[in-house]
Design an enzyme around this catalytic site. Structure first.
Site, PDB file in Angstrom:
ATOM      1  N   GLU A   1      17.103 -27.740  47.192  1.00 35.04           N
ATOM      2  CA  GLU A   1      16.587 -26.846  47.867  1.00 35.04           C
ATOM      3  C   GLU A   1      16.574 -27.368  49.111  1.00 35.04           C
ATOM      4  OE1 GLU A   1      13.893 -24.449  44.313  1.00 35.04           O
ATOM      5  OE2 GLU A   1      13.955 -26.462  44.671  1.00 35.04           O
TER       6      GLU A   1
ATOM      7  N   LEU B   1      22.473 -27.981  49.374  1.00 36.26           N
ATOM      8  CA  LEU B   1      22.435 -29.084  48.452  1.00 36.26           C
ATOM      9  C   LEU B   1      21.751 -30.346  48.991  1.00 36.26           C
ATOM     10  CD1 LEU B   1      24.202 -30.925  46.444  1.00 36.26           C
ATOM     11  CD2 LEU B   1      25.539 -31.397  47.568  1.00 36.26           C
ATOM     12  N   ASP B   2      21.003 -30.739  48.643  1.00 37.53           N
ATOM     13  CA  ASP B   2      19.534 -31.675  49.157  1.00 37.53           C
ATOM     14  C   ASP B   2      19.856 -32.538  50.441  1.00 37.53           C
ATOM     15  OD1 ASP B   2      17.458 -31.005  48.067  1.00 37.53           O
ATOM     16  OD2 ASP B   2      17.199 -31.991  46.013  1.00 37.53           O
ATOM     17  N   PRO B   3      19.016 -33.157  51.109  1.00 38.24           N
ATOM     18  CA  PRO B   3      19.560 -34.639  51.511  1.00 38.24           C
ATOM     19  C   PRO B   3      20.549 -35.785  50.837  1.00 38.24           C
ATOM     20  CG  PRO B   3      18.111 -33.172  52.441  1.00 38.24           C
ATOM     21  CD  PRO B   3      18.174 -32.479  51.338  1.00 38.24           C
TER      22      PRO B   3
END
Length: 373
Positions: free
Chosen positions: A12, A98-100
């Site tokens: 998220e 895709l998360d940072p």
């Protein structure tokens, strides 16, 4: 048939900072992924006058998949914007945030490939992740505030003995900082406001979970292959709680998304170099594209004649007859002369078009599909 995202819900979208994540755009990004990036009046990507009166490059039709090896620190939305600029593409979207703080496979669909995004998002995901023991954090990863600590450190044997409990169909409670709605509000908004929300367990499927490294540094490395909706962060949290040592994710890499493997990934630096070579006439950006139909690997293909293709292209159904007519039903992707034409449904002896593709413009170089075999 094709099977969001495994923790990309480890996926998220979050603000990359030392503060708890801001995932407001996560689900919106997922919903619009197949429709291309939408822009608002406040979006910095909205058309603005170029500085120094430099001419604006015209957008063009580009169709195919780029599997970006996303670097740590970049949001999925920013990655899409960068690739749209590099390819001068009219339309783009990603297939699973895709998360940072995560690296690895971010499938980006350009042009007509956006019509196939759902088939990728419903596929399996594989992650390699590192759990730091001794601390549980409110975000279940390194961005969060420490909420529990322990001096205990688990043995490899204790971890391996526990993993069968987290394999197969299991019930999982999503992280407090997740995009799930609670009475109309996102859980992460409530969590940021200091509220503790009761999130209900949800069924998820973990196809495989293995311990691959266990060192003396208080960290363990795992690999997981899972279905949609799985939170890798929650796996780390729950394993740590049962072991009594607590834990959180400190590194995460996605290595598989649906049909796209790690060998399909292209680092951003390589894409930028290819773009520069193409601008000077020494290469083609088509070399970075995978064909649109790569996302449809799990769907049967059906070849039709040019006459039937013309009907399907007009949105008309085609009667299936003769000894070569398929006796199955369901979704197929239709080709004519080896070229993708449509997604269609077979039923009651007819082939009914659902999504028709117009692949005029820049597409993958010939032979890209064969390179993956």
């Amino acid at each position: 048939m094709a099977q969001q995202a495994a923790d990309s819900h480890a996926g998220e979208e979050k603000k990359f900072s030392g503060e708890p994540r801001d995932e407001r755009r996560a689900d919106d990004d997922e919903r619009r992924a197949g429709d291309g990036e939408r822009r608002t009046n406040n979006d910095p990507r909205q058309k603005q006058p170029h500085q120094n009166n430099q001419p604006r490059r015209d957008k063009r039709d580009v169709h195919g998949w780029v599997i970006l090896d996303k670097p740590i620190g970049m949001t999925s939305t920013h990655a899409v914007a960068v690739l749209k600029r590099l390819f001068q593409a009219k339309r783009a979207g990603h297939a699973g945030t895709l998360d940072p703080l995560a690296s690895g496979g971010l499938p980006i669909a350009l042009g007509e490939a956006t019509k196939t995004v759902p088939f990728v998002m419903d596929g399996r995901k594989r992650y390699r992740f590192t759990v730091a023991w001794g601390e549980e954090r409110d975000t279940d990863d390194t961005e969060g505030r420490v909420v529990r600590t322990s001096d205990l450190r688990p043995s490899a044997e204790a971890i391996r003995a526990l993993l069968p409990q987290f394999t197969g169909l299991i019930e999982q409670i999503p992280p407090q900082y997740s995009a799930i709605k609670v009475q109309g509000e996102r859980a992460y908004d409530l969590a940021r406001d200091g509220e503790t929300v009761e999130l209900k367990p949800r069924p998820v499927e973990i196809h495989e979970l293995t311990l691959v490294e266990h060192g003396d540094n208080g960290q363990s490395v795992f690999e997981a292959e899972c279905g949609k909706g799985t939170y890798v962060r929650a796996l780390a949290r729950d394993i740590g709680r049962i072991l009594g040592c607590f834990g959180h994710i400190c590194a995460l890499r996605r290595t598989l998304v649906g049909p796209f493997r790690e060998t399909d990934m292209i680092p951003l630096e390589e894409l930028e170099a290819l773009c520069n070579r193409a601008a000077s006439g020494e290469g083609s950006l088509a070399d970075a594209l995978l064909p649109v139909e790569t996302a449809l690997d799990d769907i049967p293909a059906l070849a039709v004649t040019r006459a039937d293709a013309a009907r399907l292209h007009r949105g008309q159904a085609v009667l299936l007859r003769g000894r070569d007519a398929p006796n199955s039903s369901g979704t197929v992707y239709v080709t004519v002369a080896g070229r993708l034409l449509a997604l269609a449904e077979i039923g009651n002896g007819e082939l009914i078009p659902k999504r028709v593709f117009n692949l005029t413009g820049l597409t993958a170089s010939p032979g890209r599909s064969n390179e993956r075999v």
